[in-house]
Design a protein around this motif. Structure first.
Motif, PDB file in Angstrom:
ATOM      1  N   LEU A   5       0.852  -1.187   0.000  1.00 34.69           N
ATOM      2  CA  LEU A   5       0.000   0.000   0.000  1.00 34.69           C
ATOM      3  C   LEU A   5       0.888   1.236   0.000  1.00 34.69           C
ATOM      4  CD1 LEU A   5      -2.850  -0.648   2.616  1.00 34.69           C
ATOM      5  CD2 LEU A   5      -3.062  -0.566   0.130  1.00 34.69           C
ATOM      6  N   ILE A   6       0.560   2.208  -0.832  1.00 34.17           N
ATOM      7  CA  ILE A   6       1.291   3.466  -0.878  1.00 34.17           C
ATOM      8  C   ILE A   6       0.326   4.578  -0.516  1.00 34.17           C
ATOM      9  CG2 ILE A   6       2.590   5.067  -2.322  1.00 34.17           C
ATOM     10  CD1 ILE A   6       3.449   2.652  -4.004  1.00 34.17           C
ATOM     11  N   ILE A   7       0.639   5.314   0.545  1.00 36.31           N
ATOM     12  CA  ILE A   7      -0.195   6.426   0.987  1.00 36.31           C
ATOM     13  C   ILE A   7       0.284   7.683   0.278  1.00 36.31           C
ATOM     14  CG2 ILE A   7      -1.054   7.725   2.969  1.00 36.31           C
ATOM     15  CD1 ILE A   7      -0.082   5.375   4.728  1.00 36.31           C
ATOM     16  N   GLY A   8      -0.498   8.175  -0.683  1.00 32.56           N
ATOM     17  CA  GLY A   8      -0.126   9.377  -1.409  1.00 32.56           C
ATOM     18  C   GLY A   8       0.178   9.100  -2.866  1.00 32.56           C
ATOM     19  N   GLU A  31      -4.907   7.637  -2.788  1.00 33.65           N
ATOM     20  CA  GLU A  31      -4.770   9.075  -3.051  1.00 33.65           C
ATOM     21  C   GLU A  31      -5.904   9.834  -2.376  1.00 33.65           C
ATOM     22  OE1 GLU A  31      -4.094  12.438  -3.511  1.00 33.65           O
ATOM     23  OE2 GLU A  31      -2.634  11.487  -4.832  1.00 33.65           O
ATOM     24  N   ARG A  32      -5.540  10.739  -1.503  1.00 29.25           N
ATOM     25  CA  ARG A  32      -6.542  11.520  -0.766  1.00 29.25           C
ATOM     26  C   ARG A  32      -7.395  12.380  -1.684  1.00 29.25           C
ATOM     27  NH1 ARG A  32      -4.948  15.773   4.071  1.00 29.25           N
ATOM     28  NH2 ARG A  32      -7.037  16.594   4.435  1.00 29.25           N
ATOM     29  N   ASP A  33      -6.795  12.943  -2.726  1.00 29.44           N
ATOM     30  CA  ASP A  33      -7.496  13.810  -3.663  1.00 29.44           C
ATOM     31  C   ASP A  33      -8.522  12.993  -4.457  1.00 29.44           C
ATOM     32  OD1 ASP A  33      -8.307  15.711  -5.461  1.00 29.44           O
ATOM     33  OD2 ASP A  33      -6.366  15.935  -6.452  1.00 29.44           O
ATOM     34  N   ALA A  34      -9.770  13.420  -4.417  1.00 26.42           N
ATOM     35  CA  ALA A  34     -10.829  12.686  -5.124  1.00 26.42           C
ATOM     36  C   ALA A  34     -10.985  13.138  -6.563  1.00 26.42           C
ATOM     37  CB  ALA A  34     -12.159  12.862  -4.386  1.00 26.42           C
ATOM     38  N   PRO A  51      -5.331  20.046  -3.685  1.00 27.49           N
ATOM     39  CA  PRO A  51      -5.112  20.639  -2.361  1.00 27.49           C
ATOM     40  C   PRO A  51      -4.065  19.913  -1.530  1.00 27.49           C
ATOM     41  CG  PRO A  51      -7.272  19.581  -2.507  1.00 27.49           C
ATOM     42  CD  PRO A  51      -6.724  19.626  -3.888  1.00 27.49           C
ATOM     43  N   THR A  52      -3.789  18.654  -1.855  1.00 25.79           N
ATOM     44  CA  THR A  52      -2.779  17.896  -1.108  1.00 25.79           C
ATOM     45  C   THR A  52      -1.365  18.161  -1.627  1.00 25.79           C
ATOM     46  OG1 THR A  52      -3.100  16.002  -2.586  1.00 25.79           O
ATOM     47  CG2 THR A  52      -4.425  16.067  -0.572  1.00 25.79           C
TER      48      THR A  52
END
Length: 475
Positions: A5-8, A31-34, A51-52
């Motif tokens: 898993l890669i966060i980001g 990816e946090r950005d939707a 925004p991230t």
């Protein structure tokens, strides 16, 4: 098959996805950005809101370390960037016009760069990562914590998302950037966390993008990849980009209230026109602006490393900005991120088991990769900020001891001394350890001789003049 898993899903996360997929891992990028990525580089420049990634719309230098690694290790990405319009820049063939001796040197082949907007670079990198078998990307996924094995050796076993779901993994890579919460997630489980050392970079940036109306440079390229200078109260640099674009960025003290008005487009333009090295680039016949003025503040030099007595946690590998951030003015972030990620992939290839040995080796790699550049950034930022504050206050600093070099004095000498130029460029491009530059006796002597009694080759307006220009432009 190892589940990673890669966060980001920015540069470090996407390079990690490519590198670990090459190891045969099943890779999922969270990816946090939707927002969905645009289709073209021009759409990315104008419409892509991340925004991230606060630095998305600011100037970037894709230096030699990262460029060479892309060419050698991820040639498909490199070729796709060039196909998308990124410029291939050979610094050995773009030496400052003020240098008398431009004789080629065997090491010049290493001095390569890519000229690109960050939006173009990241869009192409994402497209290439998603074409890679074994890589998937899940948008709109915010990680809020880690899961840890409840039996057997302590190790991270996955993540917990914002909505409470658990996603299991054999390996978790934290590529969530400068705002990483990884140390807090470890603390929640009572696990050892890296020690944070941070110093303010003491700088705020203002950036605007332009499209050139011709193909030839309209001014001197004293930095090869662009043009710029560091003066006694501000800095200004023009960066060549992809598809005939370029960016101009100014850096000032965060509390410089007079020059903060550069957020206004009229004031920004007035400051460019007042800076002789940059003025030709914004002449009406030379270019047109293609962006508003972007501002970026709150920057620091930070380093998160485990102390000698701490045991890194297996199964959790922070990378790039999640480990170290430095002042973006040095242009090292992307290169160091690529080098760290690919070095980590090599390490995991040799030590595939996410155990204590792998974690300890990874911690050592992080220290070797980042500490020299962190210390260099802290030292240079402190000296530069001290000079700027004295100038703003109308004071004059006492001269430095003759055996002390600063980035500013070395850069000034590099304009007329080809030996100093090459050594400085190799350091700026993250190819050589910075300590080797500032501690070299030959370089010290050459710098002293080059700057003694000589006016700066690329002058800029003094403080009073520039403040008056800013006030007039602001009305």
């Amino acid at each position: 098959m190892t589940r990673t898993l890669i966060i980001g899903g920015s540069v470090a996360g996407l390079v990690a996805a490519l590198a670990f997929a090459d190891l045969g891992h099943d890779v999922t990028v969270l990816e946090r950005d939707a927002n969905e990525a645009p289709d073209t580089v021009d759409q990315a420049h104008g419409d892509w809101q991340r925004p991230t990634v606060p630095q998305l719309h600011h100037s970037h230098a894709f230096g030699s370390l990262g460029t060479n690694l892309l060419r050698d290790r991820l040639p498909g990405v490199y070729q796709a960037l060039v196909a998308a319009g990124a410029r291939e820049i050979e610094l050995g063939k773009a030496m400052p016009p003020t240098l008398a001796d431009k004789t080629p040197h065997p090491d010049d082949a290493e001095l390569r760069m890519l000229g690109s907007r960050r939006t173009t670079f990241e869009l192409v990198l994402r497209q290439e990562a998603l074409r890679k078998p074994g890589v998937s990307l899940r948008r709109g996924e915010t990680v809020r914590g880690l899961t840890v094995a409840d039996r057997g050796p302590t190790r991270v076993t996955g993540v917990v998302t914002k909505d409470g779901r658990t996603i299991e993994a054999d390996l978790v890579i934290d590529a969530s950037g400068r705002r990483s919460q990884g140390h807090e997630w470890l603390r929640e489980h009572g696990l050892a966390e890296p020690e944070l050392v941070a110093h303010s970079a003491d700088i705020t940036y203002y950036t605007r993008y332009y499209r050139a109306l011709g193909q030839r440079p309209v001014g001197p390229l004293n930095r090869g990849f662009g043009a710029g200078g560091l003066w006694d109260h501000y800095t200004g640099v023009m960066f060549l980009g992809d598809n005939n674009t370029f960016a101009i960025s100014f850096g000032i003290l965060p509390d410089d209230t007079e020059l903060k008005q550069m957020r206004s487009e009229d004031v920004f333009t007035a400051v460019v026109r007042a800076t002789p090295l940059l003025a030709p680039w914004v002449a009406p016949e030379a270019s047109v602006p293609i962006s508003p003025v972007h501002a970026m503040a709150g920057l620091d030099n930070s380093l998160k490393l485990y102390g000698q007595d701490a045991q890194p946690v297996p199964g959790f590998l922070p990378v790039a900005d999640a480990v170290c951030t430095t002042n973006p003015a040095f242009g090292r972030g992307v290169s160091l991120a690529i080098a760290h990620v690919l070095g980590l992939a090599d390490l995991v290839r040799e030590h595939p088991e996410p155990d204590a040995e792998q974690a300890a080796l990874a911690a050592g790699l992080a220290g070797r990769t980042f500490r020299p550049w962190f210390e260099d950034a802290v030292r240079n930022d402190a000296g530069r900020a001290r000079l700027w504050r004295a100038t703003v206050a109308g004071q004059q600093l006492p001269p430095l001891p003759p055996d002390v070099l600063t980035f500013g004095t070395v850069a000034e000498a590099a304009a007329t001394d080809e030996v100093v130029w090459r050594r400085l460029v190799r350091t700026m491009m993250s190819l050589d350890n910075p300590a080797g530059l500032y501690e070299d006796e030959e370089i010290r002597l050459r710098v002293k001789q080059a700057v003694a009694g000589s006016p700066p080759p690329f002058p800029a307006p003094d403080r009073a003049t520039l403040v008056d220009i800013v006030r007039r432009a602001a009305g």
